[in-house]
Motif scaffolding. Structure first.
Motif, PDB file in Angstrom:
ATOM      1  N   SER A   1       0.644  -1.196  -0.150  1.00  0.00           N
ATOM      2  CA  SER A   1      -0.077  -0.112  -0.130  1.00  0.00           C
ATOM      3  C   SER A   1       0.930   1.399   0.080  1.00  0.00           C
ATOM      4  O   SER A   1       0.195   2.415   0.117  1.00  0.00           O
ATOM      5  CB  SER A   1      -1.167   0.001   1.020  1.00  0.00           C
ATOM      6  N   PHE A   2       2.188   1.164   0.190  1.00  0.00           N
ATOM      7  CA  PHE A   2       3.082   2.279   0.106  1.00  0.00           C
ATOM      8  C   PHE A   2       4.232   2.259  -0.944  1.00  0.00           C
ATOM      9  O   PHE A   2       4.700   1.086  -1.236  1.00  0.00           O
ATOM     10  CB  PHE A   2       3.821   2.349   1.311  1.00  0.00           C
ATOM     11  N   VAL A   3       4.455   3.428  -1.439  1.00  0.00           N
ATOM     12  CA  VAL A   3       5.569   3.673  -2.149  1.00  0.00           C
ATOM     13  C   VAL A   3       6.682   4.109  -1.140  1.00  0.00           C
ATOM     14  O   VAL A   3       6.419   5.226  -0.420  1.00  0.00           O
ATOM     15  CB  VAL A   3       5.878   4.574  -3.350  1.00  0.00           C
TER      16      VAL A   3
ATOM     17  N   ARG B   1       3.090   8.032 -10.930  1.00  0.00           N
ATOM     18  CA  ARG B   1       3.417   6.671 -11.495  1.00  0.00           C
ATOM     19  C   ARG B   1       2.666   5.633 -10.668  1.00  0.00           C
ATOM     20  O   ARG B   1       2.120   4.750 -11.290  1.00  0.00           O
ATOM     21  CB  ARG B   1       4.723   6.207 -11.266  1.00  0.00           C
ATOM     22  N   TRP B   2       2.452   5.895  -9.538  1.00  0.00           N
ATOM     23  CA  TRP B   2       1.702   4.992  -8.513  1.00  0.00           C
ATOM     24  C   TRP B   2       0.509   5.435  -7.962  1.00  0.00           C
ATOM     25  O   TRP B   2       0.848   5.527  -6.652  1.00  0.00           O
ATOM     26  CB  TRP B   2       2.671   4.058  -7.843  1.00  0.00           C
ATOM     27  N   PRO B   3      -0.559   6.116  -8.426  1.00  0.00           N
ATOM     28  CA  PRO B   3      -1.566   6.765  -7.883  1.00  0.00           C
ATOM     29  C   PRO B   3      -2.244   6.012  -6.904  1.00  0.00           C
ATOM     30  O   PRO B   3      -2.880   6.506  -5.821  1.00  0.00           O
ATOM     31  CB  PRO B   3      -2.367   7.308  -8.941  1.00  0.00           C
ATOM     32  N   ALA B   4      -2.225   4.790  -6.575  1.00  0.00           N
ATOM     33  CA  ALA B   4      -3.026   4.019  -5.613  1.00  0.00           C
ATOM     34  C   ALA B   4      -2.360   3.829  -4.382  1.00  0.00           C
ATOM     35  O   ALA B   4      -2.990   3.496  -3.405  1.00  0.00           O
ATOM     36  CB  ALA B   4      -3.431   2.588  -6.233  1.00  0.00           C
ATOM     37  N   TYR B   5      -0.992   4.254  -4.158  1.00  0.00           N
ATOM     38  CA  TYR B   5      -0.187   4.112  -3.077  1.00  0.00           C
ATOM     39  C   TYR B   5      -0.080   5.156  -2.215  1.00  0.00           C
ATOM     40  O   TYR B   5       0.156   6.286  -2.601  1.00  0.00           O
ATOM     41  CB  TYR B   5       1.115   3.409  -3.452  1.00  0.00           C
TER      42      TYR B   5
END
Length: 206
Positions: free
Chosen positions: A6-8, A98-102
């Motif tokens: 759930s995280f970058v 790049r990763w909008p869900a995280y």
């Protein structure tokens, strides 16, 4: 609570040639090797954490950038010269693109004893409606700052950062989290990290 990624995690890394200046009692080659090893062990632990989807290393050092890419990380150059917090915010914008869900977590690169389970435990406590942070072992600094959305990501690393993060209504994360709190600035810190158990790269360097 779900343990899905759930995280970058953003890991800023100074060029090892100038990093860890407070270990200056050591010969330069040893200090540089240790600074590199600390950062490699930090990103290795972060990549093994179950709540971490991606690791983004932020550095201007091309040699370390190549190591990070080889270990499965993405890499960005420093965005704002001499301004760690500005660089992290700029990198967070790119990660959100790049990763909008995280969510986003900034992690110090000098945590050679970091265990993935401590990082997972801390990330699980980040609220949906604001930022959270982990204080260092002394209780004055910050080793991790995280938010589940870009709009809540406003780190303020530097001297007395724990106080400033509290004053900005960031949530102090509970728990022992000893491996996540033990950063290494001085020789005594390295001794305490060794008691906790350092990662393979630091152990090989020592």
């Amino acid at each position: 609570m779900s343990s899905q990624p759930s995280f970058v995690v953003l890991v800023p890394v100074k060029p090892p040639s100038i990093g860890k200046s407070r270990l200056s009692t050591m010969p330069d080659p040893q200090r540089i090797s240790l600074a590199t090893a600390f950062a490699r062990d930090t990103i290795s632990a972060a990549r093994r954490a179950s709540r971490v989807a991606e690791v983004m290393v932020v550095t201007d050092d091309h040699r370390f950038a190549a190591l990070a890419v080889a270990e499965g990380c993405s890499v960005l150059p420093d965005g704002v010269h001499g301004d760690l917090n500005g660089t992290l915010v700029q990198a967070a914008h790119e990660c959100a693109r790049r990763w909008p869900a995280y969510g986003l977590a900034a992690l110090c690169g000098d945590l050679p004893a970091l265990r993935p389970d401590d990082l997972d435990e801390a990330l699980a406590q980040v609220p949906a409606d604001g930022p959270a942070f982990v204080t260092d072992a002394l209780g004055t600094g910050t080793t991790m700052y995280a938010a589940r959305s870009l709009g809540h990501f406003d780190p303020d690393f530097g001297g007395e950062s724990a106080r400033r993060h509290r004053e900005a209504d960031a949530l102090p994360i509970d728990g022992e989290l000893s491996s996540l709190r033990q950063d290494v600035d001085e020789a005594g810190d390295l001794g305490r990290a060794m008691v906790l158990g350092v990662g393979d790269h630091t152990n090989a360097t020592l």
